[in-house]
Design a protein around this motif. Structure first.
Motif, PDB file in Angstrom:
ATOM      1  N   ASN A 135     -33.277 -26.973  28.509  1.00  0.00           N
ATOM      2  CA  ASN A 135     -34.275 -27.856  27.896  1.00  0.00           C
ATOM      3  C   ASN A 135     -35.702 -27.500  28.302  1.00  0.00           C
ATOM      4  OD1 ASN A 135     -32.360 -29.380  26.594  1.00  0.00           O
ATOM      5  ND2 ASN A 135     -32.382 -31.042  28.086  1.00  0.00           N
ATOM      6  N   TYR A 136     -35.829 -26.625  29.310  1.00  0.00           N
ATOM      7  CA  TYR A 136     -37.129 -26.395  29.921  1.00  0.00           C
ATOM      8  C   TYR A 136     -37.675 -24.991  29.655  1.00  0.00           C
ATOM      9  CZ  TYR A 136     -35.796 -30.517  32.557  1.00  0.00           C
ATOM     10  OH  TYR A 136     -35.401 -31.777  32.906  1.00  0.00           O
ATOM     11  N   ALA A 137     -38.961 -24.952  29.344  1.00  0.00           N
ATOM     12  CA  ALA A 137     -39.693 -23.705  29.487  1.00  0.00           C
ATOM     13  C   ALA A 137     -39.887 -23.463  30.979  1.00  0.00           C
ATOM     14  CB  ALA A 137     -41.047 -23.802  28.795  1.00  0.00           C
ATOM     15  N   MET A 138     -39.894 -22.207  31.368  1.00  0.00           N
ATOM     16  CA  MET A 138     -40.003 -21.860  32.781  1.00  0.00           C
ATOM     17  C   MET A 138     -41.159 -20.893  32.999  1.00  0.00           C
ATOM     18  SD  MET A 138     -37.589 -23.582  34.193  1.00  0.00           S
ATOM     19  CE  MET A 138     -37.656 -22.873  35.837  1.00  0.00           C
ATOM     20  N   ALA A 139     -41.684 -20.915  34.204  1.00  0.00           N
ATOM     21  CA  ALA A 139     -42.819 -20.051  34.502  1.00  0.00           C
ATOM     22  C   ALA A 139     -42.819 -19.674  35.976  1.00  0.00           C
ATOM     23  CB  ALA A 139     -44.127 -20.748  34.157  1.00  0.00           C
ATOM     24  N   TRP A 140     -43.559 -18.626  36.262  1.00  0.00           N
ATOM     25  CA  TRP A 140     -43.858 -18.234  37.626  1.00  0.00           C
ATOM     26  C   TRP A 140     -45.374 -18.281  37.822  1.00  0.00           C
ATOM     27  CZ3 TRP A 140     -40.342 -17.460  41.438  1.00  0.00           C
ATOM     28  CH2 TRP A 140     -39.008 -17.254  41.066  1.00  0.00           C
ATOM     29  N   PHE A 141     -45.773 -18.819  38.945  1.00  0.00           N
ATOM     30  CA  PHE A 141     -47.166 -18.828  39.388  1.00  0.00           C
ATOM     31  C   PHE A 141     -47.208 -18.233  40.783  1.00  0.00           C
ATOM     32  CE2 PHE A 141     -49.596 -21.566  36.421  1.00  0.00           C
ATOM     33  CZ  PHE A 141     -48.562 -21.992  35.604  1.00  0.00           C
ATOM     34  N   ARG A 142     -48.390 -17.916  41.239  1.00  0.00           N
ATOM     35  CA  ARG A 142     -48.544 -17.446  42.607  1.00  0.00           C
ATOM     36  C   ARG A 142     -49.850 -17.976  43.193  1.00  0.00           C
ATOM     37  NH1 ARG A 142     -49.395 -10.946  41.362  1.00  0.00           N
ATOM     38  NH2 ARG A 142     -51.513 -11.085  40.490  1.00  0.00           N
ATOM     39  N   GLN A 143     -49.889 -18.015  44.514  1.00  0.00           N
ATOM     40  CA  GLN A 143     -51.057 -18.583  45.187  1.00  0.00           C
ATOM     41  C   GLN A 143     -51.270 -17.905  46.530  1.00  0.00           C
ATOM     42  OE1 GLN A 143     -50.798 -22.842  45.865  1.00  0.00           O
ATOM     43  NE2 GLN A 143     -53.025 -23.039  45.726  1.00  0.00           N
ATOM     44  N   VAL A 144     -52.530 -17.592  46.804  1.00  0.00           N
ATOM     45  CA  VAL A 144     -52.924 -17.089  48.121  1.00  0.00           C
ATOM     46  C   VAL A 144     -53.792 -18.144  48.782  1.00  0.00           C
ATOM     47  CG1 VAL A 144     -52.748 -14.686  47.410  1.00  0.00           C
ATOM     48  CG2 VAL A 144     -54.942 -15.875  47.209  1.00  0.00           C
ATOM     49  N   PRO A 145     -53.840 -18.164  50.093  1.00  0.00           N
ATOM     50  CA  PRO A 145     -54.620 -19.201  50.788  1.00  0.00           C
ATOM     51  C   PRO A 145     -56.066 -19.217  50.341  1.00  0.00           C
ATOM     52  CG  PRO A 145     -53.207 -18.056  52.329  1.00  0.00           C
ATOM     53  CD  PRO A 145     -53.101 -17.315  51.037  1.00  0.00           C
ATOM     54  N   GLY A 146     -56.561 -20.418  50.060  1.00  0.00           N
ATOM     55  CA  GLY A 146     -57.949 -20.581  49.685  1.00  0.00           C
ATOM     56  C   GLY A 146     -58.235 -20.379  48.216  1.00  0.00           C
ATOM     57  N   LYS A 147     -57.213 -20.054  47.445  1.00  0.00           N
ATOM     58  CA  LYS A 147     -57.394 -19.848  46.014  1.00  0.00           C
ATOM     59  C   LYS A 147     -56.494 -20.776  45.211  1.00  0.00           C
ATOM     60  CE  LYS A 147     -59.024 -15.063  46.000  1.00  0.00           C
ATOM     61  NZ  LYS A 147     -58.858 -13.722  45.366  1.00  0.00           N
TER      62      LYS A 147
END
Length: 122
Positions: free
Chosen positions: A31-43
């Motif tokens: 039922n869901y669209a899926m995604a990947w995100f990423r994060q670095v400290p301070g951003k």
């Protein structure tokens, strides 16, 4: 809500590969669209890739296009991110997310995993 658990992160050398997995439970995964995100400290959290419910359409950030591939197996309730030709700038915590429709903003997604660290050495 759907519960998401990422795995597969770790240390890789530049030019190497890693495959991330995100296992979903609690609701009907297809039922869901899926995604990947990423994060670095301070951003801010940065969009990486997204895939439609059926898996018939994908979209990538320019920074990963041609190197990363998102895919899903609805029978296994799992979404993947195959990362090839890794660069040091790919170093980040990677999060999977579930939403009703695909999008490139964090607001498009209502459920998030806890994240998995990817570190690419030069």
């Amino acid at each position: 809500q759907v519960q998401l658990v990422e795995s597969g992160g770790g240390l890789a050398q530049a030019g190497g590969s890693l495959r991330l997995s995100c296992a979903a439970s609690g609701r009907t995964f297809s039922n869901y669209a899926m995604a990947w995100f990423r994060q670095v400290p301070g951003k801010e959290r940065e969009f990486v890739a997204t895939i439609r419910r059926s898996g018939d359409s994908t979209y990538y950030a320019d920074s990963v296009k041609g190197r990363f591939t998102i895919s899903r197996d609805n029978a296994k309730n799992t979404v993947y991110l195959q990362m090839n030709s890794l660069k040091p700038e790919d170093t980040a915590v990677y999060y999977c997310a579930a939403g009703w429709v695909t999008g490139t903003g964090t607001g498009s997604y209502h459920s998030w995993g806890q994240g998995t660290q990817v570190t690419v050495s030069s």
